[in-house]
Structure formats: C-alpha cells, structure tokens
Design a protein around this motif. Structure first.
Motif, PDB file in Angstrom:
ATOM      1  N   ASP A  57     -15.012  22.147 -12.460  1.00 29.17           N
ATOM      2  CA  ASP A  57     -14.323  22.511 -11.213  1.00 29.17           C
ATOM      3  C   ASP A  57     -13.364  21.402 -10.773  1.00 29.17           C
ATOM      4  OD1 ASP A  57     -15.654  24.902 -11.164  1.00 29.17           O
ATOM      5  OD2 ASP A  57     -16.802  24.495  -9.345  1.00 29.17           O
ATOM      6  N   ASN A  58     -13.621  20.182 -11.225  1.00 27.93           N
ATOM      7  CA  ASN A  58     -12.748  19.030 -11.003  1.00 27.93           C
ATOM      8  C   ASN A  58     -12.500  18.730  -9.524  1.00 27.93           C
ATOM      9  OD1 ASN A  58     -11.267  16.848 -12.000  1.00 27.93           O
ATOM     10  ND2 ASN A  58      -9.357  17.985 -11.914  1.00 27.93           N
ATOM     11  N   GLY A  95     -13.711  25.387  -8.104  1.00 28.33           N
ATOM     12  CA  GLY A  95     -12.793  24.304  -7.772  1.00 28.33           C
ATOM     13  C   GLY A  95     -11.996  24.571  -6.509  1.00 28.33           C
ATOM     14  N   ALA A  96     -11.112  23.649  -6.200  1.00 31.18           N
ATOM     15  CA  ALA A  96     -10.366  23.684  -4.943  1.00 31.18           C
ATOM     16  C   ALA A  96      -9.495  24.936  -4.817  1.00 31.18           C
ATOM     17  CB  ALA A  96      -9.509  22.426  -4.808  1.00 31.18           C
ATOM     18  N   PHE A  97      -8.817  25.316  -5.894  1.00 32.40           N
ATOM     19  CA  PHE A  97      -7.915  26.469  -5.801  1.00 32.40           C
ATOM     20  C   PHE A  97      -8.683  27.765  -5.574  1.00 32.40           C
ATOM     21  CE2 PHE A  97      -5.339  23.419  -8.297  1.00 32.40           C
ATOM     22  CZ  PHE A  97      -4.341  23.233  -7.359  1.00 32.40           C
ATOM     23  N   ARG A  98      -9.787  27.962  -6.290  1.00 29.42           N
ATOM     24  CA  ARG A  98     -10.584  29.183  -6.093  1.00 29.42           C
ATOM     25  C   ARG A  98     -11.205  29.200  -4.700  1.00 29.42           C
ATOM     26  NH1 ARG A  98     -11.286  33.305  -4.755  1.00 29.42           N
ATOM     27  NH2 ARG A  98     -13.152  34.525  -5.073  1.00 29.42           N
ATOM     28  N   TYR A  99     -11.649  28.032  -4.222  1.00 32.33           N
ATOM     29  CA  TYR A  99     -12.234  27.972  -2.887  1.00 32.33           C
ATOM     30  C   TYR A  99     -11.173  28.284  -1.822  1.00 32.33           C
ATOM     31  CZ  TYR A  99     -14.988  26.436   1.102  1.00 32.33           C
ATOM     32  OH  TYR A  99     -15.664  26.391   2.292  1.00 32.33           O
ATOM     33  N   GLN A 100      -9.965  27.780  -2.010  1.00 37.34           N
ATOM     34  CA  GLN A 100      -8.877  28.096  -1.073  1.00 37.34           C
ATOM     35  C   GLN A 100      -8.571  29.594  -1.086  1.00 37.34           C
ATOM     36  OE1 GLN A 100      -7.401  26.157   1.258  1.00 37.34           O
ATOM     37  NE2 GLN A 100      -8.886  24.613   0.658  1.00 37.34           N
TER      38      GLN A 100
END
Length: 149
Positions: A57-58, A95-100
């Motif tokens: 997920d980085n 990761g950040a993009f999917r969470y956003q």
C-alpha cells in the motif's frame, strides 16, 4: 497510526534505514535493527524522519519532532498524544489513492455499492472523522509497559 503492524515497515533517518532485518533483504541496502536502538539515539538531533508502512500500500509519512519532554505521570520514554484529527485508514485498504477514492465516494454517495463494500470490510462502525486521543494514548502506554520498541 492504529494499524495492526502486520506488514513490513521501515524508518529512514539521516540516510540510514531502521527496520527488522530479514535474510532476504538486499545486502546493498543495509538495515539497522530497529529493536536495538531508541528513537532518540537514531534521530541524533535530527528533527524529522520518514516512516513507510506496508510496502504494497506504500503508506509514506514524514514525522517532524517539534518538541520533546517527559509527559506528566507517564513512564519514562512513553510517547503521549496531545491532539489529533481523523481516523487511521484501515490496514490493507489499497493505499492513499484508494482511501481517498473511498472518502470521495462516502461524501458523494454514502449508500453506494463501493461504500457499502468498503464498510463491510473495514467495519460497519468505521468513521473517517473519528479520532480518539484516549485510545491512542492507551495503546502507547501498552507499548511502553510491554517494552515494545
């Protein structure tokens, strides 16, 4: 952050990498065993460091130490959270993009299929706005008591 610590992670401090060494690590990138050094020793006066959690997920964090002082009525060396905002994203959420994407979906269509699927997986009571300072401090106390880290 509240994650389960079930993924690989590392700290990058002054061009050094601190992690739990693994025999499969690249020998050209030596790692210092994080279990054998305190944060104070690793920082050596540096006011910031990088923390990477879950290499898939980085999750990348830049941590800035603004001040240090022993908190009142806490064991020596125990961190203490004075304030915070929002919930930790769930482990393995992409990761950040999917969470956003999830946060956007939650705002635009809170009863949509994607939001329902995410909440089924993350927990029906997941609230991205919730931050519980007392729970976070209890976790830090547990870590200090058990001498983790």
């Amino acid at each position: 952050m509240g994650w389960s610590d079930s993924h690989l992670h590392e700290f990058r401090i002054a061009d050094k990498i601190y992690a739990i060494p693994d025999p499969e690590d690249d020998p050209s990138l030596p790692k210092i065993d994080e279990r054998r050094i305190t944060l104070s020793e690793a920082l050596q006066g540096n006011p910031h460091f990088e923390y990477v959690y879950d290499f898939g997920d980085n999750w990348q964090h830049r941590v800035v130490v603004e001040a240090t002082a022993p908190p009142p009525d806490q064991p020596r060396g125990c961190g203490f959270i004075e304030a915070g905002e929002r919930a930790c994203p769930p482990d393995d959420c992409g990761g950040a993009f999917r969470y956003q994407d999830f946060l956007g979906d939650l705002k635009s269509n809170p009863v949509g299929h994607e939001v329902k699927e995410f909440l089924e997986w993350a927990g029906e009571d997941f609230d991205p706005e919730r931050f519980d300072r007392h729970t976070a401090n209890a976790a830090l106390m547990r870590m200090a008591w058990n001498k983790w880290g």
